[in-house]
Design a protein around this motif. Structure first.
Motif, short mmCIF file in Angstrom:
data_model
loop_
_atom_site.label_atom_id
_atom_site.label_comp_id
_atom_site.label_asym_id
_atom_site.label_seq_id
_atom_site.Cartn_x
_atom_site.Cartn_y
_atom_site.Cartn_z
N ILE A 97 36.09 44.86 46.36
CA ILE A 97 36.49 43.47 46.60
C ILE A 97 37.56 43.44 47.69
CG2 ILE A 97 37.62 41.43 45.61
CD1 ILE A 97 36.21 42.24 42.93
N ASP A 98 38.51 44.34 47.61
CA ASP A 98 39.58 44.41 48.62
C ASP A 98 39.00 44.69 50.00
OD1 ASP A 98 42.20 44.50 49.70
OD2 ASP A 98 42.30 46.66 49.37
N THR A 99 38.05 45.59 50.09
CA THR A 99 37.50 46.03 51.38
C THR A 99 36.47 45.06 51.94
OG1 THR A 99 37.88 48.32 50.75
CG2 THR A 99 36.33 47.94 52.55
N PHE A 100 35.58 44.56 51.10
CA PHE A 100 34.45 43.77 51.59
C PHE A 100 34.51 42.29 51.23
CE2 PHE A 100 32.85 48.15 50.94
CZ PHE A 100 32.62 48.46 52.26
N GLY A 101 35.44 41.92 50.36
CA GLY A 101 35.53 40.52 49.94
C GLY A 101 36.25 39.65 50.95
N SER A 102 36.09 38.37 50.79
CA SER A 102 36.79 37.40 51.62
C SER A 102 38.22 37.24 51.11
CB SER A 102 36.08 36.05 51.56
OG SER A 102 36.17 35.52 50.24
N SER A 103 39.05 36.58 51.88
CA SER A 103 40.42 36.30 51.44
C SER A 103 40.42 35.53 50.13
CB SER A 103 41.17 35.49 52.50
OG SER A 103 41.29 36.24 53.68
N GLU A 104 39.48 34.60 50.01
CA GLU A 104 39.39 33.80 48.78
C GLU A 104 39.00 34.66 47.58
OE1 GLU A 104 37.76 32.98 51.68
OE2 GLU A 104 39.11 31.38 52.32
N GLN A 105 38.07 35.57 47.79
CA GLN A 105 37.67 36.46 46.70
C GLN A 105 38.80 37.41 46.31
OE1 GLN A 105 34.22 37.93 48.76
NE2 GLN A 105 32.81 36.84 47.39
N ARG A 106 39.51 37.94 47.28
CA ARG A 106 40.65 38.81 46.96
C ARG A 106 41.69 38.03 46.15
NH1 ARG A 106 39.32 41.07 51.98
NH2 ARG A 106 40.73 39.78 53.20
N ALA A 107 41.98 36.82 46.58
CA ALA A 107 42.99 36.00 45.87
C ALA A 107 42.53 35.65 44.46
CB ALA A 107 43.28 34.73 46.67
N ALA A 108 41.25 35.40 44.29
CA ALA A 108 40.74 35.01 42.98
C ALA A 108 40.63 36.18 42.01
CB ALA A 108 39.36 34.34 43.14
N TRP A 109 40.28 37.36 42.48
CA TRP A 109 39.95 38.46 41.59
C TRP A 109 40.98 39.58 41.50
CZ3 TRP A 109 36.20 37.93 38.19
CH2 TRP A 109 35.23 36.97 38.43
N LEU A 110 41.56 39.96 42.62
CA LEU A 110 42.40 41.17 42.60
C LEU A 110 43.65 41.08 41.73
CD1 LEU A 110 41.93 42.50 46.22
CD2 LEU A 110 40.93 43.36 44.09
N PRO A 111 44.35 39.96 41.69
CA PRO A 111 45.53 39.95 40.81
C PRO A 111 45.20 40.28 39.35
CG PRO A 111 45.60 38.09 42.30
CD PRO A 111 44.24 38.73 42.47
N HIS A 112 44.08 39.77 38.88
CA HIS A 112 43.66 40.02 37.49
C HIS A 112 43.12 41.43 37.30
CE1 HIS A 112 44.29 35.81 36.70
NE2 HIS A 112 43.46 35.49 37.67
N LEU A 113 42.37 41.91 38.28
CA LEU A 113 41.79 43.24 38.17
C LEU A 113 42.83 44.33 38.27
CD1 LEU A 113 38.56 42.73 40.29
CD2 LEU A 113 38.70 43.08 37.80
N THR A 114 43.77 44.22 39.19
CA THR A 114 44.76 45.28 39.34
C THR A 114 45.80 45.27 38.24
OG1 THR A 114 46.08 43.94 40.87
CG2 THR A 114 44.46 45.44 41.86
N SER A 115 45.99 44.15 37.59
CA SER A 115 46.95 44.09 36.47
C SER A 115 46.28 44.26 35.12
CB SER A 115 47.70 42.76 36.50
OG SER A 115 46.82 41.69 36.17
N ARG A 116 44.96 44.06 35.06
CA ARG A 116 44.17 44.07 33.83
C ARG A 116 44.70 43.04 32.84
NH1 ARG A 116 39.66 44.38 33.72
NH2 ARG A 116 39.67 44.72 31.53
N GLU A 117 45.14 41.89 33.37
CA GLU A 117 45.60 40.81 32.51
C GLU A 117 44.46 40.25 31.66
OE1 GLU A 117 47.16 37.98 35.27
OE2 GLU A 117 48.97 39.13 35.64
N GLN A 118 43.28 40.26 32.21
CA GLN A 118 42.12 39.68 31.49
C GLN A 118 41.07 40.73 31.30
OE1 GLN A 118 40.93 36.36 33.89
NE2 GLN A 118 42.68 35.16 33.29
#
Length: 118
Positions: A97-118
């Motif tokens: 997602i970080d490498t191939f995703g759009s800015s919007e996708q990174r903003a939507a997904w990475l905070p949750h994925l890298t923290s494992r909040e959800q």
């Protein structure tokens, strides 16, 4: 060929080993026997940066190298291979997602994925 690790890589390796010894190894057999998925332990691994190993720091990841990841996964596997495999796949998915995703996708997904909040 001899691999010499600098102090930072040794610290990363040792941190992963201590985590594996304390959080994975004592429970590994029971988790396998009981088909248990250790969500809380995965979140603890994320607090150490293991949920976004390859993700750039500016997107919430650790920004580490493949060599760093190999050291981490080797140590996590010492504690529990199944959990290490999950963290490895999760980290690779975050990297995609970080490498191939759009800015919007990174903003939507990475905070949750890298923290494992959800």
């Amino acid at each position: 060929m001899s691999l010499m690790f600098d102090d930072e890589r040794i610290m990363i390796r040792d941190m992963a080993r201590k985590f594996a010894e304390a959080q994975l190894l004592p429970h590994s057999e029971a988790w396998d026997r009981d088909s248990h998925f250790p969500v809380g332990v995965i979140r603890s691994a994320a607090e150490l940066g293991f949920a976004g190993i390859y993700v750039k720091e500016e997107h919430g990841g650790s920004g580490l190298t493949r060599t760093d990841a190999a050291l981490i996964f080797e140590q996590l596997s010492y504690g529990d291979v199944s959990t290490a495999a999950f963290i490895s796949i999760h980290s690779m998915s975050s990297w995609m997602i970080d490498t191939f995703g759009s800015s919007e996708q990174r903003a939507a997904w990475l905070p949750h994925l890298t923290s494992r909040e959800q």
